[in-house]
Design a protein around this motif. Structure first.
Motif, PDB file in Angstrom:
ATOM      1  N   GLY A 183      44.971  39.308  30.210  1.00  0.00           N
ATOM      2  CA  GLY A 183      43.583  39.489  30.601  1.00  0.00           C
ATOM      3  C   GLY A 183      42.497  39.969  29.771  1.00  0.00           C
ATOM      4  N   LYS A 187      40.830  45.783  42.928  1.00  0.00           N
ATOM      5  CA  LYS A 187      41.862  46.202  42.206  1.00  0.00           C
ATOM      6  C   LYS A 187      41.348  47.060  40.950  1.00  0.00           C
ATOM      7  CE  LYS A 187      45.392  42.985  43.744  1.00  0.00           C
ATOM      8  NZ  LYS A 187      46.385  41.728  43.152  1.00  0.00           N
ATOM      9  N   ASN A 195      37.518  38.935  38.787  1.00  0.00           N
ATOM     10  CA  ASN A 195      38.850  39.041  38.455  1.00  0.00           C
ATOM     11  C   ASN A 195      40.128  38.805  39.481  1.00  0.00           C
ATOM     12  OD1 ASN A 195      40.805  39.967  36.517  1.00  0.00           O
ATOM     13  ND2 ASN A 195      40.922  42.040  37.481  1.00  0.00           N
ATOM     14  N   GLU A 196      39.644  38.566  40.664  1.00  0.00           N
ATOM     15  CA  GLU A 196      40.523  38.297  41.794  1.00  0.00           C
ATOM     16  C   GLU A 196      40.446  37.037  42.421  1.00  0.00           C
ATOM     17  OE1 GLU A 196      41.097  41.734  44.514  1.00  0.00           O
ATOM     18  OE2 GLU A 196      40.444  43.112  42.977  1.00  0.00           O
ATOM     19  N   THR A 253      45.439  44.396  35.087  1.00  0.00           N
ATOM     20  CA  THR A 253      44.940  44.779  36.677  1.00  0.00           C
ATOM     21  C   THR A 253      46.143  45.213  37.244  1.00  0.00           C
ATOM     22  OG1 THR A 253      43.718  42.702  36.502  1.00  0.00           O
ATOM     23  CG2 THR A 253      44.108  43.407  38.849  1.00  0.00           C
ATOM     24  N   THR A 309      41.430  48.585  37.256  1.00  0.00           N
ATOM     25  CA  THR A 309      41.871  47.891  35.744  1.00  0.00           C
ATOM     26  C   THR A 309      41.718  48.836  34.805  1.00  0.00           C
ATOM     27  OG1 THR A 309      39.331  47.283  35.189  1.00  0.00           O
ATOM     28  CG2 THR A 309      40.716  45.538  36.537  1.00  0.00           C
ATOM     29  N   ASP A 313      35.143  45.113  35.290  1.00  0.00           N
ATOM     30  CA  ASP A 313      36.340  45.034  35.292  1.00  0.00           C
ATOM     31  C   ASP A 313      36.858  45.838  33.719  1.00  0.00           C
ATOM     32  OD1 ASP A 313      37.278  43.753  37.550  1.00  0.00           O
ATOM     33  OD2 ASP A 313      36.479  41.847  36.665  1.00  0.00           O
TER      34      ASP A 313
END
Length: 633
Positions: free
Chosen positions: A487, A511, A97-98, A492, A513, A333
């Motif tokens: 998303g 992070k 996700n990052e 996020t 979510t 996530d």
């Protein structure tokens, strides 16, 4: 946390006196705990010889496998298992996700490993191995998008870990390098392309691969680019060029031409797709399989998990499944704490041999509403029966009922490639020029659609080319994950949670979510597309004769969805689904023979045999627009 305690020998020593083991039985091994120094772990790279020359430079290709492993077991002479993620994305589009990339120090030694697997599992006694597929990052050769080069890139590393392949200390030249620290047991994991490679390697039956965890993964590349003869409008050569773009020096133009030529525009299933069809080789799978997929994934369509699951079930493979309301999203996530715990226990059982009971837990975990989960003993759900639903004409042209009794009559619509599923689903009680719609009426009790549906349509086209689309729709108010949002069902945040140990070059913190939700008045729960010209065979299309009726059966996406009491289950049939499949050369008017049209739906519960005719709620119904297709990340 669960405590890992070593097994006792025949005796234990207490105060220097030998005591029978029966008097002080060792506690059961219920889970690995962090006990090794992550900062001091060994970080190294091996280049494994593939025994093939994919880029035609006269030199056998080598794939780079970056390794991080605790040093203490090796010092003690203890061998350890491997968690492997083989990917083409470590220097091109990133992972997670990052959007993390691999990093290296000035001498080329690996420093940063994307995702949390190394941070969490290395202190617990696992090695983590991240493999660059041939033609990507630091590997030589060329990507072939799911073919032999891709699959062998990872399989050969499994072989090397088991002493069956040759590895070197350098990309060219170097000295031979062994994996004497490995116990030979490998668990492959990964999302999307990465999980797809795990499926492909498992389908070879390679010895040493103990388990795989494919997340939002492809099981047959045909079903990523095509659907029962219809094309999604993009081809594998473009993906190959995307992942190779940061790995200069090799000439992969010949491989790109093979991909472009083999992926015929007409949507036929040919040799290129057969080489990349892992479902056909599911009979070879020895590994256990833990599947995760979003039922609203419009990138890797859910048919991919469904057909793979069914093939594994036929083979009797030990398996488990998580199904979320998300699109193309990793469970880390959308349900982080539970995912890490379940994954930990899964690897402990299948790689460490720990008897923690995970294989006896419910087989399926399904998200019913955002962040609300239900366990099922099996998937498809217990009590599921293949139910044939048949359309019946109503008082309004093109709108009728859906039940289990015989059909009659005809209905027609004109294929308009400028519209698609949301226009078709809107105004369900009104005639539409571009689709037909049949509904059960308000259900008196809930029904569950669990598994893979199919539809048989008998259609007469007015031209020599035609597309067919079909979908199952749950009409009724609901709060769902906004799977077509940016998303794909998650938002996020800025806060972080940490999952394992960190170093200056590799953080274990990610992070937080949360669910991105939206309120809707209908939910499309399953979709499918086809080219009517492939009514006889997916391998060879036929030219259609205008005015002649053709019967074709095609698949709808796998799912698990409960249609509540008071809602309606509807079947919608249209032509070209805008935003999904390419249009035919000459869009036709299509006449549907209702007597020879039906859907086979896996249901728990029943629908009325012959629903009474009633009007659906009038007005435009709000819904989330179809998600765009993305690169396979």
């Amino acid at each position: 946390m669960r405590v890992l305690t070593g097994l006792c020998a025949a005796v234990v020593l207490a105060a220097g006196v030998a005591v029978p083991a029966a008097a002080t039985a060792a506690p059961a091994r219920t889970g690995t705990e962090p006990q090794y120094d992550y900062a001091g772990a060994i970080r190294e790279t091996v280049w494994v010889d593939l025994g093939r020359d994919g880029d035609g430079d006269g030199v056998s290709d080598r794939v780079a496998a970056d390794i991080v492993r605790p040093k203490e077991p090796a010092e003690a002479g203890k061998k350890i298992p491997v968690i492997m993620d083989a990917s083409p994305y470590y220097s091109s589009v990133g992972r997670g996700n990052e959007t993390q990339f691999k990093t290296y120090d000035d001498q080329g030694r690996p420093v940063g490993f994307p995702l949390f697997y190394d941070n969490y599992f290395v202190p617990r006694g696992y090695a983590t191995v991240l493999v660059d597929l041939a033609g990507t990052n630091r590997s030589t050769g060329c990507v072939d998008v799911g073919g032999q080069s891709d699959v062998q890139s990872a399989k050969k590393v499994v072989d090397w870990l088991n002493g069956r392949a040759t590895g070197y200390t350098a990309k060219t030249g170097g000295t031979k390098m062994s994996a004497g620290w490995s116990d030979g047991g490998v668990g492959m994991i990964g999302k999307s392309y990465d999980g797809t490679i795990a499926n492909g390697v498992a389908s070879t039956g390679v010895e040493g691969l103990k388990t795989i965890v494919p997340i939002s993964a492809i099981s047959s590349w045909y079903d990523y680019y095509r659907s029962d003869g219809a094309s999604f409008g993009f081809n594998p050569d473009g993906l190959a060029q995307t992942v190779e773009r940061r790995n200069g020096g090799q000439d992969c133009s010949a491989q790109h031409r093979k991909l472009a030529q083999g992926a015929t525009a007409n949507g036929d299933y040919g040799p290129l797709w057969a080489e990349r069809d892992y479902v056909a080789n599911a009979k070879n799978v020895r590994a256990s399989v833990f599947v995760s997929h979003g039922v609203n994934d419009l990138n890797v369509m859910p048919i991919n998990y469904g057909q793979w699951w069914d093939a594994l079930a036929a083979k009797g493979v030990q398996r488990k499944i998580w199904l979320a309301q998300t699109g193309h999203v990793d469970p880390f996530d959308y349900r982080r704490t539970e995912w890490v715990d379940t994954l930990h226990r899964w690897f402990d059982h299948y790689l460490m041999g720990i008897d923690n009971g995970i294989e006896k837990e419910p087989m399926a975990t399904v998200e019913r509403q955002p962040d609300q989960w239900a366990n099922e003993a099996t998937y498809p759900a217990p009590g599921t029966k293949a139910t044939v639903l048949r359309p019946q004409p109503g008082r309004t042209p093109g709108v009728g009922t859906l039940g289990t009794t015989g059909s009659r009559g005809t209905a027609s619509f004109t294929d308009n490639p400028k519209v698609g599923e949301n226009e078709w689903a809107a105004n369900p009680s009104a005639t539409s020029a571009n689709r037909v719609l049949y509904s059960t009426g308000a259900l008196t009790s809930p029904v569950q659609v669990s598994g893979t549906s199919s539809i048989t349509v008998t259609a007469t086209p007015s031209t020599s080319t035609a597309r067919l689309s079909a979908m199952l729709v749950d009409y009724g108010p609901a709060k769902i994950r906004n799977f077509s949002g940016p998303g794909e069902g998650i938002v996020t945040g800025t806060d972080r949670t940490c999952w394992g140990s960190s170093t200056d070059g590799d953080s274990a913190c990610y992070k937080v979510t949360s669910a991105d939700t939206t309120n809707v008045d209908y939910t499309i729960i399953s979709r499918g597309w086809a080219d009517l010209a492939n009514y006889q065979s997916l391998s060879r299309e036929a030219r259609l004769t205008p005015g002649k009726a053709y019967t074709m059966t095609f698949r709808l996406a796998s799912t698990d969805h409960v249609v509540p009491a008071g809602h309606r289950l509807a079947l919608v049939i249209g032509g070209t689904d805008n935003g999904f499949v390419t249009a035919p050369a000459n869009p036709p008017k299509l006449a549907i023979d209702l007597a020879r049209t039906s859907a086979q739906v896996p249901l728990v519960g029943t629908v009325p045999a012959r629903p009474r005719t009633e009007s659906a709620p009038a007005g435009e119904l709000a819904h989330v627009p179809a998600a765009a297709r993305f690169d396979l990340r």
